[in-house]
Motif scaffolding. Structure first.
Motif, PDB file in Angstrom:
ATOM      1  N   MET A  46       0.836  -1.197   0.000  1.00 43.10           N
ATOM      2  CA  MET A  46       0.000   0.000   0.000  1.00 43.10           C
ATOM      3  C   MET A  46       0.875   1.252   0.000  1.00 43.10           C
ATOM      4  O   MET A  46       0.604   2.202  -0.723  1.00 43.10           O
ATOM      5  CB  MET A  46      -0.898  -0.003   1.235  1.00 43.10           C
ATOM      6  N   ILE A  47       1.932   1.232   0.810  1.00 36.18           N
ATOM      7  CA  ILE A  47       2.857   2.370   0.821  1.00 36.18           C
ATOM      8  C   ILE A  47       3.478   2.531  -0.557  1.00 36.18           C
ATOM      9  O   ILE A  47       3.571   3.652  -1.073  1.00 36.18           O
ATOM     10  CB  ILE A  47       3.961   2.156   1.883  1.00 36.18           C
ATOM     11  N   GLU A  48       3.852   1.395  -1.172  1.00 37.23           N
ATOM     12  CA  GLU A  48       4.466   1.453  -2.495  1.00 37.23           C
ATOM     13  C   GLU A  48       3.517   2.113  -3.499  1.00 37.23           C
ATOM     14  O   GLU A  48       3.934   2.958  -4.285  1.00 37.23           O
ATOM     15  CB  GLU A  48       4.818   0.041  -2.985  1.00 37.23           C
ATOM     16  N   SER A  49       2.236   1.717  -3.449  1.00 35.24           N
ATOM     17  CA  SER A  49       1.263   2.276  -4.386  1.00 35.24           C
ATOM     18  C   SER A  49       1.150   3.785  -4.189  1.00 35.24           C
ATOM     19  O   SER A  49       1.088   4.548  -5.148  1.00 35.24           O
ATOM     20  CB  SER A  49      -0.110   1.629  -4.176  1.00 35.24           C
ATOM     21  N   THR A  50       1.090   4.201  -2.920  1.00 37.20           N
ATOM     22  CA  THR A  50       0.958   5.627  -2.618  1.00 37.20           C
ATOM     23  C   THR A  50       2.182   6.391  -3.121  1.00 37.20           C
ATOM     24  O   THR A  50       2.051   7.437  -3.750  1.00 37.20           O
ATOM     25  CB  THR A  50       0.797   5.832  -1.103  1.00 37.20           C
ATOM     26  N   ILE A  51       3.361   5.844  -2.825  1.00 35.93           N
ATOM     27  CA  ILE A  51       4.607   6.503  -3.245  1.00 35.93           C
ATOM     28  C   ILE A  51       4.676   6.568  -4.779  1.00 35.93           C
ATOM     29  O   ILE A  51       5.095   7.572  -5.356  1.00 35.93           O
ATOM     30  CB  ILE A  51       5.832   5.724  -2.694  1.00 35.93           C
ATOM     31  N   SER A  52       4.195   5.489  -5.434  1.00 41.17           N
ATOM     32  CA  SER A  52       4.262   5.474  -6.900  1.00 41.17           C
ATOM     33  C   SER A  52       3.428   6.598  -7.507  1.00 41.17           C
ATOM     34  O   SER A  52       3.675   7.043  -8.619  1.00 41.17           O
ATOM     35  CB  SER A  52       3.798   4.123  -7.440  1.00 41.17           C
ATOM     36  N   GLY A  53       2.439   7.072  -6.740  1.00 42.82           N
ATOM     37  CA  GLY A  53       1.599   8.172  -7.211  1.00 42.82           C
ATOM     38  C   GLY A  53       2.363   9.468  -7.376  1.00 42.82           C
ATOM     39  O   GLY A  53       1.892  10.395  -8.040  1.00 42.82           O
ATOM     40  N   LEU A  54       3.568   9.549  -6.769  1.00 40.12           N
ATOM     41  CA  LEU A  54       4.371  10.771  -6.910  1.00 40.12           C
ATOM     42  C   LEU A  54       4.777  11.014  -8.354  1.00 40.12           C
ATOM     43  O   LEU A  54       5.018  12.153  -8.748  1.00 40.12           O
ATOM     44  CB  LEU A  54       5.627  10.677  -6.029  1.00 40.12           C
ATOM     45  N   VAL A  55       4.842   9.926  -9.151  1.00 34.81           N
ATOM     46  CA  VAL A  55       5.190  10.085 -10.575  1.00 34.81           C
ATOM     47  C   VAL A  55       4.140  10.949 -11.257  1.00 34.81           C
ATOM     48  O   VAL A  55       4.443  11.937 -11.932  1.00 34.81           O
ATOM     49  CB  VAL A  55       5.299   8.699 -11.266  1.00 34.81           C
ATOM     50  N   ASN A  56       2.856  10.588 -11.039  1.00 33.62           N
ATOM     51  CA  ASN A  56       1.787  11.415 -11.591  1.00 33.62           C
ATOM     52  C   ASN A  56       1.693  12.746 -10.861  1.00 33.62           C
ATOM     53  O   ASN A  56       1.406  13.774 -11.469  1.00 33.62           O
ATOM     54  CB  ASN A  56       0.442  10.684 -11.485  1.00 33.62           C
ATOM     55  N   GLY A  57       1.919  12.704  -9.535  1.00 28.65           N
ATOM     56  CA  GLY A  57       1.812  13.917  -8.725  1.00 28.65           C
ATOM     57  C   GLY A  57       2.741  15.013  -9.202  1.00 28.65           C
ATOM     58  O   GLY A  57       2.368  16.189  -9.252  1.00 28.65           O
ATOM     59  N   SER A  58       3.965  14.647  -9.570  1.00 32.92           N
ATOM     60  CA  SER A  58       4.921  15.655 -10.040  1.00 32.92           C
ATOM     61  C   SER A  58       4.427  16.281 -11.343  1.00 32.92           C
ATOM     62  O   SER A  58       4.632  17.472 -11.593  1.00 32.92           O
ATOM     63  CB  SER A  58       6.303  15.031 -10.218  1.00 32.92           C
ATOM     64  N   VAL A  59       3.726  15.482 -12.175  1.00 31.47           N
ATOM     65  CA  VAL A  59       3.142  15.999 -13.419  1.00 31.47           C
ATOM     66  C   VAL A  59       2.049  17.021 -13.088  1.00 31.47           C
ATOM     67  O   VAL A  59       2.030  18.140 -13.613  1.00 31.47           O
ATOM     68  CB  VAL A  59       2.546  14.841 -14.249  1.00 31.47           C
ATOM     69  N   TYR A  60       1.135  16.609 -12.169  1.00 32.12           N
ATOM     70  CA  TYR A  60       0.035  17.500 -11.798  1.00 32.12           C
ATOM     71  C   TYR A  60       0.590  18.792 -11.202  1.00 32.12           C
ATOM     72  O   TYR A  60       0.099  19.887 -11.480  1.00 32.12           O
ATOM     73  CB  TYR A  60      -0.890  16.830 -10.782  1.00 32.12           C
ATOM     74  N   ALA A  61       1.627  18.666 -10.375  1.00 34.97           N
ATOM     75  CA  ALA A  61       2.193  19.838  -9.699  1.00 34.97           C
ATOM     76  C   ALA A  61       2.803  20.797 -10.722  1.00 34.97           C
ATOM     77  O   ALA A  61       2.533  22.004 -10.689  1.00 34.97           O
ATOM     78  CB  ALA A  61       3.244  19.392  -8.685  1.00 34.97           C
ATOM     79  N   LEU A  62       3.602  20.260 -11.623  1.00 34.39           N
ATOM     80  CA  LEU A  62       4.272  21.120 -12.610  1.00 34.39           C
ATOM     81  C   LEU A  62       3.239  21.842 -13.485  1.00 34.39           C
ATOM     82  O   LEU A  62       3.336  23.055 -13.709  1.00 34.39           O
ATOM     83  CB  LEU A  62       5.215  20.276 -13.477  1.00 34.39           C
ATOM     84  N   LEU A  63       2.231  21.084 -13.959  1.00 36.63           N
ATOM     85  CA  LEU A  63       1.215  21.713 -14.816  1.00 36.63           C
ATOM     86  C   LEU A  63       0.359  22.693 -14.019  1.00 36.63           C
ATOM     87  O   LEU A  63      -0.033  23.751 -14.528  1.00 36.63           O
ATOM     88  CB  LEU A  63       0.345  20.636 -15.481  1.00 36.63           C
ATOM     89  N   GLY A  64       0.078  22.364 -12.762  1.00 41.27           N
ATOM     90  CA  GLY A  64      -0.675  23.274 -11.899  1.00 41.27           C
ATOM     91  C   GLY A  64       0.076  24.581 -11.708  1.00 41.27           C
ATOM     92  O   GLY A  64      -0.509  25.671 -11.750  1.00 41.27           O
TER      93      GLY A  64
END
Lengths: 285, 381
Positions: free
Chosen positions: A1-19
């Protein structure tokens, strides 16, 4: 579960940069630019198709960024010429119209066939909780932080920054005071075009491989920008990463995973309700 | 005035051309109209199957046709759009086609199934949505995603010795049921289904699904996405340093993907639904030669259109008397088995409310920068 959450940072960095790109446009021009990611997607698909013809990657990237910048400046000039005296709502509506137009044109030009993006940054990276973060994510996060700091300093400390904020806030007053509004508009939209196109080029290999998919990244990006109230760059950064981690976490649960995209809506709604509460409070006082 | 003159010229030219056509062949018997409905324009296009079928029919015509009757092949564009697909089916019906051969369209089976039943118009086509396997008048030439993914899972357990197999595929309409169907079929044969099924959100990075699959301890990953997404998926799996057997779907078996993956693709598998077109057999050589002569790209879809047309020519040859929609339909409704060296088992259309004549896959693997067949056919019972 932690791995899945951490893996979301890949998409998160995309959302952050575009935001952050959205907030940067908003604070320098007063426009919430819904067409921003579509302009970037135009650039990214141009690059892929040019590379497909055998052109060297860096030449294709430069041409693609130029294409994205020209589209962005044209959009900026259109807003300046036809909608400069209107309110933020009309300008924002105009960018939604531009998004729809770009989606239609992009669909004609590029189709909706998924592409294989060249991924020059996947060669290096590091591992965290069993998830490997490659160059794309590191660069996207780095770019997001640099952009945050640079914009913060520029808008608060430099003369151009003050002028831009004046134009964004009160365009007519700024023009009457003799500020070179047209020149400033071109500067802003050129900047937005370059940064927006480069961002999509960096994140495309890890994000989505279709024109529509890349264009619609504006939705999670808006959610991230909303987290920062279209004002705070740092909160936008946090909002994007948080949203990514939530979608990573939900992918772990088989029952809700297929509805992953819907969660962005829930996220935005919650933020809006929360903000609205704050506004009512202010009114009551 | 100018336009009138132009119209007159065009009319004259058309008339003279039409005249030429009817007087050209001395033994000109009535042509056999055959149709196809394919997505030729629009977001995603599938022109290869109909182009390959056209090449087969051209070859037949060049050799004198079917008992002197030329095959007149008309391909209508469905444009990936329901309304256009419905209009295209009606146009083909009015043109009096005896059957549709090599149709490759996403909306075709979804919108035209009942119309084909009403008009008694049969199709030997390529199933893109699962719905094509549940129509009385449509026999897909391909194995399809549901059975293809299930058989790939079985291959992983039986041949690759994997204890646990995962499935990831795009979260499209009906995908959830299809992947579950694959898993259930796999379980019915080897006693275990997929230990993780990831419905991939196409607007985001696949990393989370890969991490979940990796965490569940899979030794083989079956990927059910189209060709272009397979490359990105393969890259993402490698980026996670995950040493796993990777089996792509049948569209992944492509020379274009092989070239774009380069060394990164080494060792990857794909499930071919026909005799692998990169193998060296007389039947494959005949197919490749004809495609090259007609400038049709040598792909999975081209092979499916080629086989469909070849079988249809056999069907036409078997008909005694006039070739009409009724006589074609009657011939197909019989349980005659048509052998084709590119298929694992003979093709049977036959009666019934649904058809799945192809139940096999043949695994291919990238070895030394080339696709190589591995093992034997794997056929569902």
């Amino acid at each position: 579960m932690i791995e899945s959450t951490i893996s979301g940072l890949v998409n998160g960095s995309v959302y952050a940069l575009l935001g952050l790109c959205l907030v940067a446009t908003y604070r320098t021009s007063g426009v919430l630019n819904f067409a921003q990611t579509a302009v970037g997607a135009f650039a990214a698909l141009t690059a892929v198709d040019l590379i497909g013809t055998g052109m060297p990657t860096w030449v294709a990237w430069l041409i693609a960024i130029a294409v994205g910048t020209v589209v962005s400046v044209l959009l900026g000039l259109m807003l300046y010429r036809w909608f400069s005296q209107t309110g933020a709502r009309i300008k924002t509506s105009a960018t939604i119209a531009a998004l729809l137009a770009l989606l239609a044109i992009g669909d004609r030009v590029f189709g909706d066939t998924p592409r294989s993006f060249v991924d020059p940054f996947s060669l290096f990276g590091f591992t965290l909780w069993g998830v490997r973060f490659t160059g794309d994510t590191i660069i996207a996060l780095g770019a997001a932080v640099v952009l945050t700091i640079a914009l913060d300093v520029m808008l608060r400390r430099t003369r151009t920054g003050h002028r831009l904020r004046a134009v964004a806030g009160r365009p007519l007053t700024a023009e009457l005071l003799g500020l070179p509004v047209l020149a400033l508009t071109i500067i802003v939209w050129t900047f937005v075009g370059v940064v927006g196109s480069a961002s999509i080029l960096i994140i495309a290999p890890t994000a989505s491989s279709t024109f529509t998919g890349l264009s619609l990244l504006v939705l999670p990006a808006t959610a991230a920008a909303l987290f920062g109230g279209f004002e705070s760059l740092w909160l936008t950064l946090v909002g994007g990463l948080l949203l990514g981690m939530i979608s990573g976490l939900t992918s772990y649960f088989a029952v809700i995973a297929p509805y992953n995209a819907t969660l962005q809506l829930a996220f935005v709604t919650l933020i809006l309700i929360f903000k609205q509460r704050g506004e009512r409070w202010d009114e009551a006082r | 005035m100018k336009t009138k003159a132009l119209v007159a010229v065009v009319a004259l030219v058309t008339m003279s051309l039409a005249g030429c056509a009817t007087t050209a062949g001395p033994a000109s018997k009535a042509p056999i109209p055959v149709g196809a409905l394919s997505d030729l324009t629009g977001a995603v296009t599938f022109p290869d199957a109909a182009a390959a079928a056209g090449a087969v029919f051209d070859e037949v015509n060049a050799n004198g046709g079917i008992n002197g009757h030329k095959i007149e092949y008309t391909v209508e564009d469905a444009a990936g759009d329901a309304t256009t697909a419905a209009a295209g089916a009606r146009k083909l019906n009015q043109a009096g086609v005896v059957a549709n051969i090599g149709s490759t369209s996403i909306p075709d089976c979804l919108v035209n199934g009942s119309y084909y039943a009403q008009q008694k118009l049969d199709t030997i086509g390529i199933a893109l949505p699962e719905a094509c396997y549940h129509l009385a008048n449509y026999a897909p030439i391909n194995t399809g995603s549901l059975l293809g993914a299930g058989l790939s899972g079985i291959y992983a357990i039986q041949q690759l010795g994997s204890k646990s197999v995962c499935l990831i595929g795009p979260n499209l309409q009906g995908a959830s049921e299809s992947y579950k169907g694959s898993s259930d079929y796999m379980k019915s044969v080897v006693g275990t289904g997929f230990s993780y099924i990831g419905l991939q959100d196409l607007t985001a990075s696949p990393v989370s699904y890969i991490v979940n699959a990796k965490q569940s301890g899979c030794e083989t990953l079956v990927y059910a996405g189209p060709e272009q997404l397979t490359g990105a998926m393969q890259q993402a799996v490698r980026a996670q340093n995950w040493n796993v057997n990777f089996i792509g779907s049948s569209p992944a078996y492509s020379t274009a993907l092989l070239a774009s993956l380069g060394a990164a693709g080494e060792g990857m598998y794909a499930a071919s639904e026909f005799a692998p077109f990169t193998a060296n057999t007389p039947a494959v050589d005949a197919f490749v030669t004809l495609m090259k002569a007609h400038k049709v790209p040598v792909t999975n879809l081209a092979e499916s259109g080629y086989i469909a047309a070849k079988i249809f020519v056999d069907v036409l040859k078997s008909i005694k008397g006039d070739i009409t929609r009724e006589s074609v339909s009657a011939a197909l409704a019989k349980t005659t088995a048509y052998d084709n060296p590119l298929l694992a088992q003979p093709f049977v259309f036959g009666p019934g409310a649904g058809h799945q004549p192809n139940k096999s896959i043949q695994l291919v693997q990238i070895k030394g920068a080339a696709w190589v067949p591995v093992g034997d056919w794997l056929t569902a019972k």
